[in-house]
Design a protein around this motif. Sequence first.
Motif, PDB file in Angstrom:
ATOM      1  N   PHE A 123       6.106 -14.201  -8.039  1.00  9.69           N
ATOM      2  CA  PHE A 123       5.611 -12.831  -7.886  1.00  9.69           C
ATOM      3  C   PHE A 123       5.685 -12.087  -9.226  1.00  9.69           C
ATOM      4  N   MET A 127       2.534 -10.429 -11.188  1.00  5.96           N
ATOM      5  CA  MET A 127       2.462  -8.980 -11.373  1.00  5.96           C
ATOM      6  C   MET A 127       2.653  -8.524 -12.808  1.00  5.96           C
ATOM      7  N   CYS A 128       3.389  -9.276 -13.590  1.00  7.63           N
ATOM      8  CA  CYS A 128       3.830  -8.765 -14.887  1.00  7.63           C
ATOM      9  C   CYS A 128       3.195  -9.449 -16.087  1.00  7.63           C
ATOM     10  N   LYS A 153       6.757  -0.598 -13.038  1.00  4.54           N
ATOM     11  CA  LYS A 153       6.407  -0.726 -11.615  1.00  4.54           C
ATOM     12  C   LYS A 153       5.157   0.092 -11.307  1.00  4.54           C
ATOM     13  N   ALA A 156       2.205  -1.922 -12.766  1.00  5.85           N
ATOM     14  CA  ALA A 156       1.851  -3.068 -11.920  1.00  5.85           C
ATOM     15  C   ALA A 156       1.442  -2.616 -10.502  1.00  5.85           C
ATOM     16  N   LYS A 157       1.466  -1.296 -10.258  1.00  5.61           N
ATOM     17  CA  LYS A 157       1.083  -0.717  -8.959  1.00  5.61           C
ATOM     18  C   LYS A 157       1.840  -1.349  -7.786  1.00  5.61           C
ATOM     19  N   LEU A 158       3.170  -1.403  -7.921  1.00  6.68           N
ATOM     20  CA  LEU A 158       3.989  -1.983  -6.864  1.00  6.68           C
ATOM     21  C   LEU A 158       4.383  -0.907  -5.856  1.00  6.68           C
ATOM     22  N   ASP A 159       4.410  -1.265  -4.569  1.00  8.97           N
ATOM     23  CA  ASP A 159       4.930  -0.305  -3.580  1.00  8.97           C
ATOM     24  C   ASP A 159       6.458  -0.385  -3.568  1.00  8.97           C
ATOM     25  N   GLU A 162       7.977  -3.915  -2.746  1.00 14.71           N
ATOM     26  CA  GLU A 162       7.738  -4.864  -3.838  1.00 14.71           C
ATOM     27  C   GLU A 162       8.599  -4.535  -5.052  1.00 14.71           C
ATOM     28  N   SER A 163       8.770  -3.233  -5.316  1.00 15.22           N
ATOM     29  CA  SER A 163       9.592  -2.803  -6.446  1.00 15.22           C
ATOM     30  C   SER A 163      11.034  -3.240  -6.272  1.00 15.22           C
ATOM     31  N   LEU A 166      11.343  -7.040  -6.706  1.00 16.71           N
ATOM     32  CA  LEU A 166      11.206  -7.511  -8.079  1.00 16.71           C
ATOM     33  C   LEU A 166      12.356  -7.031  -8.958  1.00 16.71           C
TER      34      LEU A 166
END
Length: 183
Positions: A123, A127-128, A153, A156-159, A162-163, A166
Amino acid sequence: MKKLIITLTILLGFLTQVSAKDLYIFANDTSLTNKDGKVATLFLGLPVKVLKEKAKNVEVTFTAFLDGNKLYASSLKTLEIGKVSKGFKFAKTEGKTVTLKGLVELENLTEVVSEVWEEQEEFFFEMCTQCHAAPAVNHHAKLEWAAIFGTMKGFAKLDEEESAYLLRYLLSNASDGLVKTSH
Ligand code: HEC
């Protein structure tokens, strides 16, 4: 020559034995039951020392920083590593530094730390690496990661979920995190 080979074999046997004493929690929210039958919940990737192996259970120990019922990797409180149930008795207490001892199911432990973080790592790469090469996770300390991640975060547009997922990976694998690497 023969003597050397025998010596090396003994030495290697000894080394594997030593490293086999450190295992990692392999399932999130793993239960540790102490001798009074009270339970602590341990989070993914926590390293524990093996005291005794008993059939399906392993007696393990580790040290943590306690705040309320929460267990942290250190007094910085950047990384929560578990929590204890009410009335849980510690094997040792020194101020807020506590040592837990108890039984964990063998199937919730692993020797192979890369196995623990396989999913998170995938992941992370997904994402990164959209804007830059993947940063070396163990080149930053926990507090640095906490700061950098605040900006990344969003990038990477994480909710929220997900944040958290990660960030736990980054903190656990930070230079002062849970993973003991030789670098
Ligand atoms: C939309 C593009 C983008 C995405 C996606 C992105 N980054 Fe970045 N990253 C940047 C830019 C631009 C910089 C350099 C500017 C800065 O530091 O703000 C940077 C810098 C960094 C740095 C170096 C910062 C420093 O101070 O040394 C790290 C580490 C980093 N990113 C980690 C991540 C992680 C982890 C993720 C995944 C959650 C991520 N980045 C996702 C654009 C992105």
